[in-house]
Design a protein around this motif. Structure first.
Motif, PDB file in Angstrom:
ATOM      1  N   ARG A 175       0.821  -1.203   0.000  1.00  0.00           N
ATOM      2  CA  ARG A 175       0.000   0.000   0.000  1.00  0.00           C
ATOM      3  C   ARG A 175       0.854   1.252   0.000  1.00  0.00           C
ATOM      4  O   ARG A 175       1.949   1.295   0.548  1.00  0.00           O
ATOM      5  CB  ARG A 175      -0.875  -0.017   1.253  1.00  0.00           C
ATOM      6  CG  ARG A 175      -2.007  -1.039   1.181  1.00  0.00           C
ATOM      7  CD  ARG A 175      -3.331  -0.378   0.847  1.00  0.00           C
ATOM      8  NE  ARG A 175      -3.684   0.609   1.847  1.00  0.00           N
ATOM      9  CZ  ARG A 175      -4.328   0.311   2.961  1.00  0.00           C
ATOM     10  NH1 ARG A 175      -4.662  -0.932   3.202  1.00  0.00           N
ATOM     11  NH2 ARG A 175      -4.635   1.237   3.818  1.00  0.00           N
ATOM     12  N   ARG A 176       0.301   2.296  -0.570  1.00  0.00           N
ATOM     13  CA  ARG A 176       1.045   3.539  -0.682  1.00  0.00           C
ATOM     14  C   ARG A 176       1.424   4.074   0.683  1.00  0.00           C
ATOM     15  O   ARG A 176       2.553   4.474   0.934  1.00  0.00           O
ATOM     16  CB  ARG A 176       0.157   4.545  -1.433  1.00  0.00           C
ATOM     17  CG  ARG A 176       0.804   5.870  -1.702  1.00  0.00           C
ATOM     18  CD  ARG A 176       0.800   6.190  -3.196  1.00  0.00           C
ATOM     19  NE  ARG A 176       1.541   7.389  -3.504  1.00  0.00           N
ATOM     20  CZ  ARG A 176       0.992   8.600  -3.583  1.00  0.00           C
ATOM     21  NH1 ARG A 176      -0.284   8.731  -3.355  1.00  0.00           N
ATOM     22  NH2 ARG A 176       1.712   9.649  -3.874  1.00  0.00           N
ATOM     23  N   ARG A 193       4.392   2.501   2.448  1.00  0.00           N
ATOM     24  CA  ARG A 193       5.739   2.881   2.025  1.00  0.00           C
ATOM     25  C   ARG A 193       6.182   4.184   2.663  1.00  0.00           C
ATOM     26  O   ARG A 193       7.303   4.305   3.127  1.00  0.00           O
ATOM     27  CB  ARG A 193       5.796   2.972   0.496  1.00  0.00           C
ATOM     28  CG  ARG A 193       6.130   1.617  -0.153  1.00  0.00           C
ATOM     29  CD  ARG A 193       6.349   1.765  -1.640  1.00  0.00           C
ATOM     30  NE  ARG A 193       5.107   2.128  -2.319  1.00  0.00           N
ATOM     31  CZ  ARG A 193       5.001   3.118  -3.200  1.00  0.00           C
ATOM     32  NH1 ARG A 193       6.061   3.820  -3.525  1.00  0.00           N
ATOM     33  NH2 ARG A 193       3.842   3.380  -3.759  1.00  0.00           N
TER      34      ARG A 193
END
Lengths: 222, 222
Positions: B12-13, B16
DNA sequence: TGGCCAAGTCAACACCTGTTGACCTACGGT
DNA sequence: ACCGTAGGTCAACAGGTGTTGACTTGGCCA
């Protein structure tokens, strides 16, 4: 700054406030470390104006430098038998730690402040190092052999760099102080003075005069 | 909820950036300590907005708590012979110190931050303590071969509080780390890995299984 | 007495800190 | 198409920091 007076007359007004600032600074630096100890708080403790701190010490860094001036006052241990060196030095360290807040201030600050770290390094290099050198010089007179390249002789003790010995002593001394006075690790803080000396003494003795263990050979350390 | 499974590749963004923040935070906290490591600097290192840090971690203290989560990953040493315990543990400590910046961050911060100090205390009480307890339990049953001369009482080792042993190990381990990684005392920082293990090993071994210097001649009249 | 200068006061400056809330943007589900 | 929302941006706030400079006091010497 205009007059770094040589007169040690006790009553000068400025000397008293100067001393009050230094005392308050030592306490704050010892309790809070460098960045959390604010000039305003120090001034408030000394019941003076923050601007006075600047007048007397120039800036915060110089104030710290003045407050953290420290002398280990290492005693001459060359008369003691080898196996008592560590206990004597440990006992002395305990005295110095508990008798003067400068060392605690220096330790707390040296973790985040480079000037303080420099002073810490110098403390062990310039004070502890020479003491150990004198120590090994006096014990080397018994062997009295040339200091040539033969490393694994009876004289192995003096083949270890004096600075290394000082550094090793520093690891144990500072580590103990960190755990006892700064972190307040319960089992270390609760150690009695005698217990502390009994545990650390042999360690310090080995760092001062012993040799590292060479692999698996180490049989007995007493 | 479902995010725990698919995070190996890409992920998932938010995960990160969350990880980027944590990495930058660890570096900053390790390099600067708690107060000098600013959220703005951490955010800049992670190339995100400072407000993101607040969104993900709430405040600075919680960010530190997340960044300084740490497991010593102490190995099971109960199979080793007694005299090699210290060297093995020292070697393991060196690995942990050099492989993860969290410990350095924790050490630097724990000197001025109470939350960090608490975590440090817990680290040694909850992780090192049990390991020593397991150790002395296993050696109490196995080390009954009384042929090894020099020791006075076989059970003397277990009469020392386990927490005390953990505390003593902490003094040497943290002191060494302080001098080597934080203060960068030259003689300590320049020690090779083998030298470090050779010097510290016997000390740690004695703290783990030995007795204070009551076994040797006691010149202490207190 | 009058002046002088060290000693002390006060308010402000310029900057940096953690933290907040309003706003924008991409995008997948329906 | 629409829209809800997770993810991201931006500017600002309120407070604290070291530091500065103009000002006032107090006590000593000529």
């Amino acid at each position: 700054m205009t007059e770094t007076a040589a007169e040690t007359a006790g009553g000068r007004r400025s000397d008293r406030t100067r001393a009050a600032i230094l005392t308050a600074a030592r306490e704050r630096f010892a309790a809070d470390g460098y960045e959390r100890a604010t000039i305003r708080a120090i001034a408030a403790d000394a019941t003076i104006d923050p601007a006075m701190v600047m007048r007397y010490f120039g800036n915060k860094e110089k104030l710290f430098a003045a407050a953290a001036e420290f002398d280990l006052r290492l005693p001459d241990l060359s008369a003691l038998p080898r196996e008592e060196l560590g206990a004597a030095l440990t006992s002395h360290f305990l005295d110095r730690w508990e008798g003067d807040e400068s060392l605690k201030a220096l330790l707390r600050a040296s973790v985040t402040n480079e000037v303080a770290a420099d002073r810490m390094r110098e403390l062990f290099a310039a004070q502890l190092g020479p003491m150990i050198a004198k120590l090994s010089a006096s014990t080397a007179s018994a062997a009295s052999s040339a200091t040539a390249g033969g490393a694994n002789t009876v004289d192995a003790a003096s083949s270890v760099d004096v600075a290394t010995r000082a550094g090793l002593v520093a690891t144990q001394a500072l580590g103990f102080a960190l755990c006892r006075y700064v972190l307040a690790l319960p089992p270390v803080a609760n150690l009695s003075r005698e217990e502390a000396v009994a545990w650390l003494g042999p360690t310090i003795t080995r760092y001062l005069t012993g040799t590292p263990s060479t692999g698996t050979r180490q049989a007995n350390t007493s």
